[in-house]
Structure formats: structure tokens, C-alpha cells
Design an enzyme around this catalytic site. Structure first.
Site, short mmCIF file in Angstrom:
data_model
loop_
_atom_site.label_atom_id
_atom_site.label_comp_id
_atom_site.label_asym_id
_atom_site.label_seq_id
_atom_site.Cartn_x
_atom_site.Cartn_y
_atom_site.Cartn_z
N SER A 149 2.43 32.79 0.32
CA SER A 149 2.80 33.31 1.65
C SER A 149 2.12 32.42 2.67
CB SER A 149 2.26 34.75 1.80
OG SER A 149 2.38 35.18 3.14
N TYR A 162 -4.35 41.39 1.02
CA TYR A 162 -3.10 40.66 0.75
C TYR A 162 -3.32 39.17 1.00
CZ TYR A 162 1.81 39.18 1.33
OH TYR A 162 3.01 38.53 1.21
P1 NAI Z 1 10.28 43.24 -1.85
O1 NAI Z 1 9.39 44.41 -1.75
O2 NAI Z 1 11.65 43.28 -1.24
O3 NAI Z 1 10.45 42.82 -3.39
C1 NAI Z 1 9.33 42.77 -4.25
C2 NAI Z 1 9.79 43.13 -5.64
O4 NAI Z 1 8.65 43.06 -6.51
C3 NAI Z 1 10.35 44.56 -5.75
O5 NAI Z 1 11.58 44.55 -6.43
C4 NAI Z 1 9.27 45.30 -6.53
O6 NAI Z 1 9.80 46.35 -7.34
C5 NAI Z 1 8.70 44.16 -7.37
N1 NAI Z 1 7.37 44.49 -7.90
C6 NAI Z 1 6.34 45.10 -7.26
N2 NAI Z 1 5.30 45.26 -8.09
C7 NAI Z 1 5.68 44.76 -9.29
C8 NAI Z 1 5.04 44.64 -10.56
N3 NAI Z 1 3.81 45.10 -10.75
N4 NAI Z 1 5.72 44.05 -11.57
C9 NAI Z 1 6.98 43.60 -11.38
N5 NAI Z 1 7.64 43.71 -10.21
C10 NAI Z 1 6.99 44.27 -9.18
O7 NAI Z 1 9.45 42.03 -1.24
P2 NAI Z 1 9.83 40.51 -0.83
O8 NAI Z 1 9.66 40.41 0.62
O9 NAI Z 1 11.07 40.06 -1.49
O10 NAI Z 1 8.56 39.78 -1.47
C11 NAI Z 1 8.61 39.00 -2.64
C12 NAI Z 1 7.38 38.12 -2.68
O11 NAI Z 1 7.37 37.28 -1.52
C13 NAI Z 1 6.06 38.88 -2.66
O12 NAI Z 1 5.13 38.25 -3.52
C14 NAI Z 1 5.62 38.75 -1.21
O13 NAI Z 1 4.21 38.87 -1.09
C15 NAI Z 1 6.12 37.37 -0.88
N6 NAI Z 1 6.28 37.11 0.54
C16 NAI Z 1 7.17 37.83 1.30
C17 NAI Z 1 7.31 37.54 2.65
C18 NAI Z 1 8.28 38.24 3.53
O14 NAI Z 1 8.29 37.95 4.73
N7 NAI Z 1 9.13 39.13 3.05
C19 NAI Z 1 6.52 36.48 3.30
C20 NAI Z 1 5.63 35.79 2.39
C21 NAI Z 1 5.52 36.11 1.08
#
Ligand code: NAI
Length: 256
Positions: A149, A162
Site C-alpha cells: 500500500s 495497518y
Molecule cells: P476488500 O476488502 O475489497 O477485499 C479484501 C479481500 O480479502 C476480501 O475478499 C476478504 O474476504 C479477503 N480476506 C480478508 N481476510 C482474509 C484472510 N484471512 N484470508 C483470505 N482472504 C481474506 O479490499 P481491497 O481494497 O480489494 O484490498 C485488497 C488488498 O489491497 C489489501 O491487502 C489492502 O490492504 C490493499 N490495499 C487496498 C487499497 C485500497 O485503496 N482499496 C490501497 C492500498 C492497499
């Protein structure tokens, strides 16, 4: 298999994506498939994981889902074993699963919440790499992309645990990249900025407004999950053959 699929930059490869039931992970699973890879979809969310597989199928791609909690080593071991059993090899992995954690004032930040964030965001990525690398070595190498991130490059004031967990992802990426460089395994991180996903909806509701989030990116808008996925596919492809150990911002200029 469509002609696009057969001629993509990852034709014949096998990719694994954690956290692929939603947001950036789902977009990456779809992008890997569109580039020609067979995709192993992993998440704790079964309904969302099944939906990602169905979306890939509708596009003419190959995918399968296994419920996986990345903080549990036996789940990750089963995921890699299932990938090899179904698709015969592992070439690309996007270690993307992550949580933002609860917003809590810094001095009151509960230790159990700190541990929960690290168990998934940091330890989860570590466990995945430890199990993916031996599988990749069986077919002569591979490419790993970890999802950090911009909070892994700069401090995020309202998300201290985080931010720390994502700095650690960048550190592991750089270290493992050097460790595996002679094994033909490249290891990179993407550092997304403000990306329009369900997680960002939750952060916006708790930490700042949607307008403030947009202003943080000089480009003047939130990013789309597909824009991060495009960077992930490129880093996973032979086009990035000299690129390893980087933490690539995909952030509309926020850290520039
Ligand atoms: P999201 O919440 O839409 O998707 C995250 C997914 O990870 C969900 O499907 C959830 O069920 C799954 N998940 C959570 N805990 C888990 C576990 N223990 N084992 C397996 N799956 C698990 O979030 P998003 O935004 O798509 O984020 C994805 C990645 O991108 C994360 O690592 C987040 O920190 C990173 N990120 C997101 C940003 C944003 O602006 N949305 C910015 C920078 C990084």
C-alpha cells in the site's frame, strides 16, 4: 478458451490470488485469466470466491476456488497443493488478502487488534511465500507480487498498525527478492493508493471523506481495481524479467 486467452502474456501459466473474492484481488484474478493464465482463487468469503470463478468462466477463462484463511498455515499449504493438483504447476502468485482493521485512537490501540492485522497482512504474506516458492521451483521459477500500500511507504496517521503491517510487507518483499533472485523467482510489491473497493468504502466511512480521499491523489480521482491489476499482471509477466525487489506505487501520483 478464447483467442485472447490463448495469446495473452501469461498463456499456459498458472496464477494464484489470495483475497480474490472482492476488490483488487477479484480484478487481478480476472486480469490474470484475461492474460491467459489458469487462476486459483482463494479467500475466506466462499460466496464471493465462487462469484469470481463464475465471472472468469463467463469470459472463457479457467479458474477454481478454495476457501483459504491466509493466517492459517494449513489452509495455505492446502491451497498450494490444490493448485498443483488441479493445474499442474504454479507460476504466478498475488498475495493480496488484507484487512484495514478497526479505527482506534493511537494510545488506545488494542494489542489484539494489532496482532489480528499483522496475522493477516504480514504473517499471511510470509506464509504464502514460504509455500509458493517450493511449488514454483518445481517448474523452474516464477513471479510473486505482494500487495502492500502507499501506507507501506508513508505513515498513515489514522491506521498505525495497518501502516506498520504494510511497511513489513515491503521489507519482506525486498529481502525475499534478493534471496530468490538466483532461483529465477522474482518478488515485487504493488503499493496502491486510493482504490475504489469495498475496503475503501469502509475506510472512507470511518477515517476520511470520499472527497478528501480523492484529493490525496494528484490525478484527481480514485483508482479502479483494474488499474492495480494491470500492474500486477505486468510484474508477473516476462516483460518484467529484470524487475525484482521493487515496491511499485500505483497511486495517481500520491507518493511522487
Ligand atoms: P476488500 O476488502 O475489497 O477485499 C479484501 C479481500 O480479502 C476480501 O475478499 C476478504 O474476504 C479477503 N480476506 C480478508 N481476510 C482474509 C484472510 N484471512 N484470508 C483470505 N482472504 C481474506 O479490499 P481491497 O481494497 O480489494 O484490498 C485488497 C488488498 O489491497 C489489501 O491487502 C489492502 O490492504 C490493499 N490495499 C487496498 C487499497 C485500497 O485503496 N482499496 C490501497 C492500498 C492497499
Amino acid at each position: 478458451m478464447s483467442s485472447t486467452t490463448a495469446s495473452g502474456s501469461l498463456a499456459g501459466r498458472v496464477a494464484l490470488v489470495t483475497g480474490a473474492a472482492s476488490g483488487i484481488g477479484r480484478a487481478a484474478a480476472l486480469a490474470y485469466a484475461a492474460a491467459g493464465a489458469s487462476v486459483m482463487v482463494a479467500d475466506v468469503d466462499v460466496a464471493g470466491g465462487d462469484e469470481t470463478v463464475a465471472l472468469i468462466g463467463e469470459d472463457g477463462g479457467q479458474a477454481a476456488f478454495l476457501r483459504t484463511d491466509v493466517s492459517q498455515e494449513r489452509d495455505v499449504a492446502a491451497l498450494v497443493a490444490e493448485t498443483l493438483a488441479r493445474f499442474g504447476r504454479l507460476d504466478c502468485a498475488f498475495n493480496n488478502a488484507g484487512i484495514e482493521g478497526r479505527k482506534t485512537a493511537y494510545l488506545d490501540f488494542p494489542l489484539d487488534e494489532f496482532d489480528r492485522i499483522f496475522a493477516i497482512n504480514t504473517r499471511g504474506v510470509w506464509i504464502c511465500m514460504q509455500h509458493e516458492i517450493p511449488a514454483m521451483l518445481r517448474s523452474g521459477g516464477g513471479a510473486i507480487v505482494n500487495n502492500a500500500s502507499i501506507a507501506g511507504l508513508r505513515g498513515a496517521a489514522d491506521l498505525p498498525a495497518y501502516s506498520a503491517s504494510k511497511h513489513a510487507v515491503v521489507g519482506m518483499t525486498r529481502s525475499v527478492a534478493k534471496n530468490q533472485a538466483r532461483n529465477n523467482i522474482r518478488v515485487n510489491a504493488v503499493c496502491p493508493g486510493i482504490i475504489d473497493t469495498p475496503m475503501m468504502d469502509r475506510i472512507v466511512a470511518e477515517v476520511f471523506t470520499r472527497e478528501a480521499a480523492t484529493v490525496m491523489q494528484p490525478i484527481g480521482r480514485m483508482g479502479a481495481p483494474a488499474e492495480v491489476a494491470a500492474a500486477v499482471v505486468w510484474l508477473s509477466s516476462d516483460a518484467a524479467s529484470l524487475v525484482t525487489g521493487i515496491a511499485m506505487p500505483v497511486d495517481g501520483g500520491a507518493t511522487g
